[in-house]
Design a protein around this motif. Structure first.
Motif, PDB file in Angstrom:
ATOM      1  N   ILE A 206      51.692 -32.346 -18.002  1.00 21.15           N
ATOM      2  CA  ILE A 206      51.705 -33.301 -16.892  1.00 21.15           C
ATOM      3  C   ILE A 206      50.359 -34.014 -16.858  1.00 21.15           C
ATOM      4  CG2 ILE A 206      51.878 -33.543 -14.390  1.00 21.15           C
ATOM      5  CD1 ILE A 206      53.654 -31.121 -14.348  1.00 21.15           C
ATOM      6  N   PRO A 207      50.344 -35.333 -16.966  1.00 22.98           N
ATOM      7  CA  PRO A 207      49.066 -36.052 -17.020  1.00 22.98           C
ATOM      8  C   PRO A 207      48.316 -35.951 -15.699  1.00 22.98           C
ATOM      9  CG  PRO A 207      50.883 -37.592 -16.761  1.00 22.98           C
ATOM     10  CD  PRO A 207      51.502 -36.251 -16.995  1.00 22.98           C
ATOM     11  N   GLU A 208      47.014 -36.095 -15.789  1.00 24.33           N
ATOM     12  CA  GLU A 208      46.196 -36.115 -14.579  1.00 24.33           C
ATOM     13  C   GLU A 208      46.637 -37.266 -13.688  1.00 24.33           C
ATOM     14  OE1 GLU A 208      41.494 -36.563 -13.232  1.00 24.33           O
ATOM     15  OE2 GLU A 208      42.069 -36.497 -15.362  1.00 24.33           O
ATOM     16  N   SER A 209      46.856 -36.963 -12.430  1.00 26.83           N
ATOM     17  CA  SER A 209      47.424 -37.948 -11.512  1.00 26.83           C
ATOM     18  C   SER A 209      46.441 -39.084 -11.240  1.00 26.83           C
ATOM     19  CB  SER A 209      47.832 -37.271 -10.202  1.00 26.83           C
ATOM     20  OG  SER A 209      48.357 -38.226  -9.308  1.00 26.83           O
ATOM     21  N   ILE A 210      46.912 -40.293 -11.457  1.00 31.23           N
ATOM     22  CA  ILE A 210      46.155 -41.495 -11.113  1.00 31.23           C
ATOM     23  C   ILE A 210      46.869 -42.245  -9.994  1.00 31.23           C
ATOM     24  CG2 ILE A 210      45.252 -43.701 -11.941  1.00 31.23           C
ATOM     25  CD1 ILE A 210      45.087 -42.469 -14.730  1.00 31.23           C
ATOM     26  N   THR A 211      48.163 -42.500 -10.196  1.00 29.71           N
ATOM     27  CA  THR A 211      48.982 -43.162  -9.191  1.00 29.71           C
ATOM     28  C   THR A 211      50.010 -42.219  -8.566  1.00 29.71           C
ATOM     29  OG1 THR A 211      50.659 -43.878 -10.799  1.00 29.71           O
ATOM     30  CG2 THR A 211      48.759 -45.308 -10.476  1.00 29.71           C
ATOM     31  N   GLY A 212      50.277 -41.095  -9.217  1.00 28.36           N
ATOM     32  CA  GLY A 212      51.332 -40.204  -8.771  1.00 28.36           C
ATOM     33  C   GLY A 212      52.667 -40.510  -9.402  1.00 28.36           C
ATOM     34  N   PHE A 213      52.815 -41.707  -9.974  1.00 32.91           N
ATOM     35  CA  PHE A 213      54.034 -42.106 -10.668  1.00 32.91           C
ATOM     36  C   PHE A 213      53.924 -41.658 -12.122  1.00 32.91           C
ATOM     37  CE2 PHE A 213      53.711 -44.812  -7.037  1.00 32.91           C
ATOM     38  CZ  PHE A 213      55.012 -45.095  -6.650  1.00 32.91           C
ATOM     39  N   LEU A 214      54.798 -40.759 -12.543  1.00 37.04           N
ATOM     40  CA  LEU A 214      54.687 -40.228 -13.899  1.00 37.04           C
ATOM     41  C   LEU A 214      54.849 -41.314 -14.957  1.00 37.04           C
ATOM     42  CD1 LEU A 214      56.429 -36.724 -14.076  1.00 37.04           C
ATOM     43  CD2 LEU A 214      54.022 -37.300 -14.324  1.00 37.04           C
ATOM     44  N   LEU A 215      55.753 -42.261 -14.724  1.00 35.68           N
ATOM     45  CA  LEU A 215      55.956 -43.332 -15.700  1.00 35.68           C
ATOM     46  C   LEU A 215      54.673 -44.135 -15.906  1.00 35.68           C
ATOM     47  CD1 LEU A 215      59.508 -44.699 -14.732  1.00 35.68           C
ATOM     48  CD2 LEU A 215      58.901 -43.152 -16.611  1.00 35.68           C
ATOM     49  N   ILE A 216      53.968 -44.396 -14.819  1.00 32.02           N
ATOM     50  CA  ILE A 216      52.737 -45.182 -14.909  1.00 32.02           C
ATOM     51  C   ILE A 216      51.589 -44.329 -15.441  1.00 32.02           C
ATOM     52  CG2 ILE A 216      51.037 -46.483 -13.578  1.00 32.02           C
ATOM     53  CD1 ILE A 216      53.251 -47.295 -11.689  1.00 32.02           C
ATOM     54  N   ASP A 217      51.478 -43.099 -14.948  1.00 30.44           N
ATOM     55  CA  ASP A 217      50.371 -42.243 -15.360  1.00 30.44           C
ATOM     56  C   ASP A 217      50.425 -41.906 -16.846  1.00 30.44           C
ATOM     57  OD1 ASP A 217      49.410 -42.268 -12.822  1.00 30.44           O
ATOM     58  OD2 ASP A 217      50.150 -40.274 -12.264  1.00 30.44           O
ATOM     59  N   THR A 218      51.629 -41.658 -17.371  1.00 33.17           N
ATOM     60  CA  THR A 218      51.737 -41.363 -18.799  1.00 33.17           C
ATOM     61  C   THR A 218      51.328 -42.571 -19.644  1.00 33.17           C
ATOM     62  OG1 THR A 218      54.099 -41.913 -18.617  1.00 33.17           O
ATOM     63  CG2 THR A 218      53.511 -39.581 -18.620  1.00 33.17           C
ATOM     64  N   LEU A 219      51.677 -43.769 -19.184  1.00 37.24           N
ATOM     65  CA  LEU A 219      51.266 -44.976 -19.913  1.00 37.24           C
ATOM     66  C   LEU A 219      49.754 -45.184 -19.813  1.00 37.24           C
ATOM     67  CD1 LEU A 219      54.098 -47.545 -19.046  1.00 37.24           C
ATOM     68  CD2 LEU A 219      53.715 -46.337 -21.204  1.00 37.24           C
ATOM     69  N   LEU A 220      49.186 -44.940 -18.651  1.00 36.58           N
ATOM     70  CA  LEU A 220      47.744 -45.113 -18.486  1.00 36.58           C
ATOM     71  C   LEU A 220      46.955 -44.139 -19.356  1.00 36.58           C
ATOM     72  CD1 LEU A 220      47.450 -45.654 -14.614  1.00 36.58           C
ATOM     73  CD2 LEU A 220      47.288 -47.364 -16.424  1.00 36.58           C
ATOM     74  N   HIS A 221      47.549 -42.970 -19.631  1.00 32.50           N
ATOM     75  CA  HIS A 221      46.904 -41.991 -20.505  1.00 32.50           C
ATOM     76  C   HIS A 221      47.304 -42.175 -21.972  1.00 32.50           C
ATOM     77  CE1 HIS A 221      46.238 -39.847 -16.649  1.00 32.50           C
ATOM     78  NE2 HIS A 221      45.204 -39.319 -17.271  1.00 32.50           N
ATOM     79  N   GLY A 222      48.127 -43.190 -22.236  1.00 30.99           N
ATOM     80  CA  GLY A 222      48.551 -43.443 -23.612  1.00 30.99           C
ATOM     81  C   GLY A 222      49.515 -42.410 -24.156  1.00 30.99           C
ATOM     82  N   ASP A 223      50.198 -41.705 -23.294  1.00 41.07           N
ATOM     83  CA  ASP A 223      51.136 -40.651 -23.709  1.00 41.07           C
ATOM     84  C   ASP A 223      52.549 -41.235 -23.785  1.00 41.07           C
ATOM     85  OD1 ASP A 223      52.505 -38.353 -24.252  1.00 41.07           O
ATOM     86  OD2 ASP A 223      51.995 -37.305 -22.388  1.00 41.07           O
ATOM     87  N   ILE A 224      52.885 -41.845 -24.901  1.00 43.55           N
ATOM     88  CA  ILE A 224      54.190 -42.477 -25.055  1.00 43.55           C
ATOM     89  C   ILE A 224      55.310 -41.436 -25.045  1.00 43.55           C
ATOM     90  CG2 ILE A 224      55.601 -43.964 -26.511  1.00 43.55           C
ATOM     91  CD1 ILE A 224      53.167 -45.306 -25.219  1.00 43.55           C
ATOM     92  N   SER A 225      55.064 -40.286 -25.648  1.00 41.88           N
ATOM     93  CA  SER A 225      56.059 -39.220 -25.657  1.00 41.88           C
ATOM     94  C   SER A 225      56.337 -38.719 -24.240  1.00 41.88           C
ATOM     95  CB  SER A 225      55.590 -38.067 -26.544  1.00 41.88           C
ATOM     96  OG  SER A 225      56.505 -36.984 -26.506  1.00 41.88           O
ATOM     97  N   GLY A 226      55.271 -38.566 -23.450  1.00 36.46           N
ATOM     98  CA  GLY A 226      55.434 -38.146 -22.058  1.00 36.46           C
ATOM     99  C   GLY A 226      56.171 -39.187 -21.239  1.00 36.46           C
ATOM    100  N   PHE A 227      55.898 -40.467 -21.518  1.00 37.90           N
ATOM    101  CA  PHE A 227      56.603 -41.544 -20.822  1.00 37.90           C
ATOM    102  C   PHE A 227      58.098 -41.486 -21.116  1.00 37.90           C
ATOM    103  CE2 PHE A 227      58.489 -45.797 -21.035  1.00 37.90           C
ATOM    104  CZ  PHE A 227      58.260 -46.249 -19.745  1.00 37.90           C
ATOM    105  N   GLY A 228      58.438 -41.282 -22.374  1.00 40.87           N
ATOM    106  CA  GLY A 228      59.844 -41.184 -22.744  1.00 40.87           C
ATOM    107  C   GLY A 228      60.523 -40.002 -22.076  1.00 40.87           C
TER     108      GLY A 228
END
Length: 340
Positions: free
Chosen positions: A179-201
């Motif tokens: 689980i990415p470190e929370s920036i916005t709380g939205f997983l779709l956005i946070d995974t993209l902000l961390h560059g985690d394409i696999s997590g976004f998917g």
């Protein structure tokens, strides 16, 4: 127009304060008259000393009259203090901040799903009135209006999770994904902000099924409203005049008819937000979605008054804001509507 718009927004915002006050009053006293004693539920796990329960009741103010408890709660609420959850002993505002992004992410995607599905279907049905396409869309919309959320969720889980194994049944992200470190709380956005394409998917994959179930609760209504409104507009004199001028069907439909036909649909969208927020309670419970709806159910079970009132107030604010935005949009779409 800018001054009139600002005056309209201020007036509506002021009136909403009375609505929110009524929401807190009604919710608090409904929780107060519910059978059961939160002190017994939370302080007693079986045979606890009544003196300890009474001490728990005094510590949390449950021994005071209902109106005094409510006034004390409102006094804290005016200061921005939503109280402390009886279950977790964590401030309710912190709990809401933790759970709100999950509900917002689910509701926003469901809202866009509903709009993308229902408006084209409504237009298609109106253009093909009384043909097989129209009858199919009307049957689909009737199915959507009458389908309980919990029943549809169970059926889709059986099909897409149990039998086909195409979509997950619970959680916001796969267990093997960090689980990415929370920036916005939205997983779709946070995974993209961390560059985690696999997590976004993975997050999107987990979001599809609950969002579709939630969207389906309003698709039928929006489709029927769009179809009816489009049929009414297509029968107007100015549409017949546009066709008599030799304009193509596409130009007549999308340039002249659609804008006016969408006014009732936009109006219903404000009510649809309320339907989505209420439907999120069932959806999040069924899909074990860690959002406000599931938190609300757990709080009601333990008679956690501060948490229940806090969540209800946040939902009421979101619903009021959605209706305010809808009123402004209608005034922008329809020049006959004024802010005065």
């Amino acid at each position: 127009m800018g001054i009139s718009l600002a005056r309209f927004v201020l007036r509506r915002s002021f009136l909403q304060l009375f609505v929110l006050f009524g929401v807190t009053l009604l919710t608090y006293f409904l929780m107060f008259v519910m059978p059961g004693d939160p002190a017994v539920l939370l302080a007693d796990t079986g045979g606890m000393d009544p003196e300890i329960i009474e001490e728990f009741r005094k510590r949390w103010g449950f021994d005071r009259p209902a109106h005094e408890q409510y006034l004390a709660y409102m006094g804290n609420l005016v200061k921005g203090n939503f109280g402390v959850s009886l279950v977790t002993k964590v401030p309710v505002s912190t709990q809401i901040g933790n759970f709100l992004p999950a509900t917002a992410e689910l509701s926003i995607l469901a809202f866009f799903m509903a709009v993308v599905i229902s408006i084209p279907l409504g237009i298609f049905a109106a253009v093909n009135r009384n043909r097989i396409g129209d009858q199919t869309v009307r049957l689909f919309s009737l199915f959507g209006v009458s389908m309980p959320i919990f029943w549809l969720a169970i059926i889709l889980l059986l099909v897409f999770f149990y039998h086909l194994d195409l979509l997950p049944s619970a959680q916001r992200i796969a267990l093997n994904k960090p689980i990415p470190e929370s920036i916005t709380g939205f997983l779709l956005i946070d995974t993209l902000l961390h560059g985690d394409i696999s997590g976004f998917g993975s997050a999107l994959h987990h979001l599809i099924l609950p969002a579709f179930v939630l969207a389906f609760s309003i698709v039928g209504l929006l489709t029927r409203i769009t179809r009816t409104s489009m049929l009414e507009v297509l029968g107007q004199d100015y549409i017949r005049t546009a066709r008599a001028k030799g304009l193509s069907s596409r130009v007549v439909l999308y340039r002249h008819a659609l804008k006016n036909a969408l006014i009732p649909t936009v109006t219903i969208l404000g009510l649809a937000v309320g339907a989505l927020l209420s439907g999120a309670v069932l959806t999040e419970t069924i899909f074990a979605w860690p959002g406000l709806g599931r938190f609300l159910v757990q709080s009601i079970l333990f008679m956690d008054r501060a948490a229940v009132v806090g969540v209800t107030l946040i939902v009421a604010i979101a619903y009021s804001m959605a209706n305010l935005v809808v009123d402004v949009l209608i005034a922008l779409i329809d020049p006959r509507v004024t802010y005065d």
